[in-house]
Design an enzyme around this catalytic site. Structure first.
Site, PDB file in Angstrom:
ATOM      1  N   SER A 120       0.672  -1.727   0.118  1.00  0.00           N
ATOM      2  CA  SER A 120      -0.023   0.013  -0.132  1.00  0.00           C
ATOM      3  C   SER A 120       0.762   1.167  -0.342  1.00  0.00           C
ATOM      4  O   SER A 120       0.297   2.503  -0.306  1.00  0.00           O
ATOM      5  CB  SER A 120      -1.404   0.478   0.807  1.00  0.00           C
ATOM      6  OG  SER A 120      -0.365  -0.696   1.717  1.00  0.00           O
ATOM      7  N   ASP A 342      -3.492   5.407  11.692  1.00  0.00           N
ATOM      8  CA  ASP A 342      -2.712   4.526  10.567  1.00  0.00           C
ATOM      9  C   ASP A 342      -1.895   6.322  11.422  1.00  0.00           C
ATOM     10  O   ASP A 342      -1.561   7.390  10.785  1.00  0.00           O
ATOM     11  CB  ASP A 342      -3.562   5.049   9.197  1.00  0.00           C
ATOM     12  CG  ASP A 342      -3.145   4.610   8.307  1.00  0.00           C
ATOM     13  OD1 ASP A 342      -1.916   4.516   8.455  1.00  0.00           O
ATOM     14  OD2 ASP A 342      -3.881   4.880   7.251  1.00  0.00           O
ATOM     15  N   HIS A 345       0.645   4.666   6.769  1.00  0.00           N
ATOM     16  CA  HIS A 345       0.627   5.638   5.120  1.00  0.00           C
ATOM     17  C   HIS A 345       0.333   6.846   5.864  1.00  0.00           C
ATOM     18  O   HIS A 345       0.904   7.154   6.507  1.00  0.00           O
ATOM     19  CB  HIS A 345      -0.745   5.419   5.165  1.00  0.00           C
ATOM     20  CG  HIS A 345      -0.399   4.020   4.572  1.00  0.00           C
ATOM     21  ND1 HIS A 345      -1.151   3.203   6.066  1.00  0.00           N
ATOM     22  CD2 HIS A 345      -0.101   2.988   3.774  1.00  0.00           C
ATOM     23  CE1 HIS A 345      -1.901   1.491   5.248  1.00  0.00           C
ATOM     24  NE2 HIS A 345      -1.063   1.693   4.156  1.00  0.00           N
TER      25      HIS A 345
END
Length: 365
Positions: A120, A342, A345
Site C-alpha cells: 500500500s 494509521d 501511510h
C-alpha cells in the site's frame, strides 16, 4: 532486551559483510563500489541529507481536484483540521531539488511503461505521482483501469502507462494444502514485471505483521516449512531472492530500476523523545538535526542486499527525511481506517510527493 537484540543483529550483518561495502549508520549515501556510482548526487550534493522548510507555494496539488486519491489517503476530505503539514518542502543542505515538471516527465517516458511494485505504500506513491501530473496537465486525456492487484493509468496523448502491481512481500504468497505459505525463495509473480521501462520496488510494511493481520500461516525456505521466523532474517532472505530476480531478468540498457526505500512509522513517540505521544495530533515535523531513534534495522538489511546486487538499482533513501515527518500520517482522518490509528501511510497531498520529487531528480540528474 530489544536493544540487545538490535545490537546482536547488527553485529551479525556487519560480520557477514565486507567492511568496504557497508556504510556506517551515520552515512546515508548508497553503498559498495558497485552501488556507489548510483548515489543520488549532483556536484557532490546528497539529496537525502537536508531539512524540512516552510514553503507557502506547497502543496503541489489540491486533493479535491485529483481524481486518483483513495479514501485512506484523503485526509482533508475526511476531516483533518490542520493544514500546516501541507506546507513543508524538503531542502537538501548543499543544493536544491529541481521543480517537478509533468510535461518533462511525460515527454521523457513517451511511449513507455512505468510500474510501481509493492504494498500500500506503493499505492501511496503511485497515486501521488498521478496527482502531480494531473495538477499540471488537468486537460491531458487519460484512461484508468483498476483490477484486483493491478492498476493502470495511461496518459493517452503521450502513450505513457503508469502501472501499480500490488504485492505484500515481492516474493510469493500462495495457498497450499498446509495453509497460506510465504515462499522466501520463490518469485513467480515477477513474470508480470518483465519488459517495463522503469520499475520502482517497495517492501517491508507487511513483514512485521503478526496475529490476525498476518496473511500467512507458514514461511517456506527450500523444502522446509517454518511456523515463524525472525522477521528481519526473513526480510533479508526474501529481498535476496528479489535481488536474484533483478540480476537474472533486468536489462539495464532498457529498464531503470529503483528501490523505494524504507518508509517509517510513528506509532511510538519515544522514537522522537516524546514517549507519551503517537502520530495523532502531530502538526509539525521533527526539527532536530538527528532523529533520536536512528535508522531502523530494515534499512540495514536492504542496504546490505543492494550492496551485493550486480545490476544497477537506485535507492531512493527516503528513510531519514520521512522519519522527521511524524505529522504526515492520516491518523484517524482516513476513509478506510477512521476507527483505527494509521501512523504507517501518508496523507495526500503530503510526503509521497517529496518521494516523487526525488524520483524525478534521479531520472533527470
Amino acid at each position: 532486551m530489544a536493544f540487545l537484540f538490535r545490537a546482536i543483529f547488527l553485529c551479525f550483518f556487519l560480520y557477514h559483510t565486507k567492511a568496504e561495502s557497508f556504510p556506517s549508520l551515520t552515512n546515508q549515501s548508497l553503498i559498495s563500489t558497485n552501488f556507489g556510482a548510483r548515489k543520488l548526487l549532483a556536484g557532490g550534493c546528497n539529496f537525502f541529507r537536508g531539512k524540512w522548510v516552510y514553503d507557502a507555494s506547497y502543496p503541489l496539488y489540491d486533493s479535491s481536484s485529483c481524481p486518483f486519491i483513495d479514501p485512506q489517503f484523503d485526509c482533508i476530505k475526511y476531516g483533518r483540521p490542520d493544514k500546516q503539514y501541507l506546507k513543508y518542502r524538503w531542502q537538501p543542505f548543499s543544493c536544491n531539488l529541481p521543480r517537478f515538471s509533468a510535461g518533462n516527465f511525460l515527454n521523457r517516458w513517451r511511449g513507455k511503461r512505468i510500474m510501481f511494485v509493492g504494498d500500500s505504500l506503493s499505492l501511496n506513491i503511485w497515486q501521488s505521482l498521478s496527482c502531480m501530473i494531473h495538477a499540471q496537465m488537468p486537460n491531458a486525456r487519460y484512461s484508468l483501469i483498476r483490477a484486483e492487484g493491478l492498476a493502470s493509468l495511461t496518459f493517452l496523448d503521450y502513450n505513457v502507462k503508469i502501472l501499480l502491481y500490488r504485492t505484500q512481500y515481492l516474493v510469493d504468497l500462495v495457498q497450499e494444502p498446509a495453509g497460506r505459505v510465504l515462499k522466501l525463495d520463490s518469485i513467480n509473480g515477477g513474470n508480470a514485471w518483465r519488459g517495463m521501462d522503469m520499475l520502482v520496488f517497495n517492501s517491508w510494511h507487511w513483514w512485521t505483521h503478526t496475529g490476525r493481520t498476518q496473511p500467512w500461516d507458514y514461511v517456506q525456505e527450500g523444502n522446509k516449512l517454518y511456523k515463524d521466523m525472525n522477521r528481519l532474517v526473513a526480510f533479508y532472505k526474501g529481498m535476496t531472492t528479489w535481488a536474484r530476480w533483478v540480476n537474472r531478468n533486468v536489462d539495464p540498457s532498457r529498464t531503470k530500476v529503483f528501490f523505494q526505500g524504507i518508509s517509517p512509522t510513528h506509532y511510538e513517540g519515544k522514537d522522537w523523545n516524546a514517549p507519551s505521544k503517537s502520530c495523532s495530533g502531530q502538526t509539525q515535523p521533527y526539527f532536530g538535526y538527528k532523529y533520536p531513534a536512528g535508522l531502523p534495522l530494515s534499512w540495514v538489511v536492504i542496504n546490505k542486499v543492494l550492496s551485493r546486487i550486480k545490476k544497477p538499482v537506485y535507492l531512493l533513501d527516503i528513510t531519514t527525511l520521512s522519519e522527521y515527518r511524524k505529522d504526515g500520517h492520516p491518523t484517524h482522518y482516513s476513509g478506510d481506517h477512521s476507527s483505527t490509528m494509521d501512523c504507517s501511510h501518508w496523507c495526500l497531498p503530503g510526503l509521497p510527493d517529496t518521494w516523487n520529487e526525488l524520483l524525478y531528480t534521479a531520472i533527470f540528474s
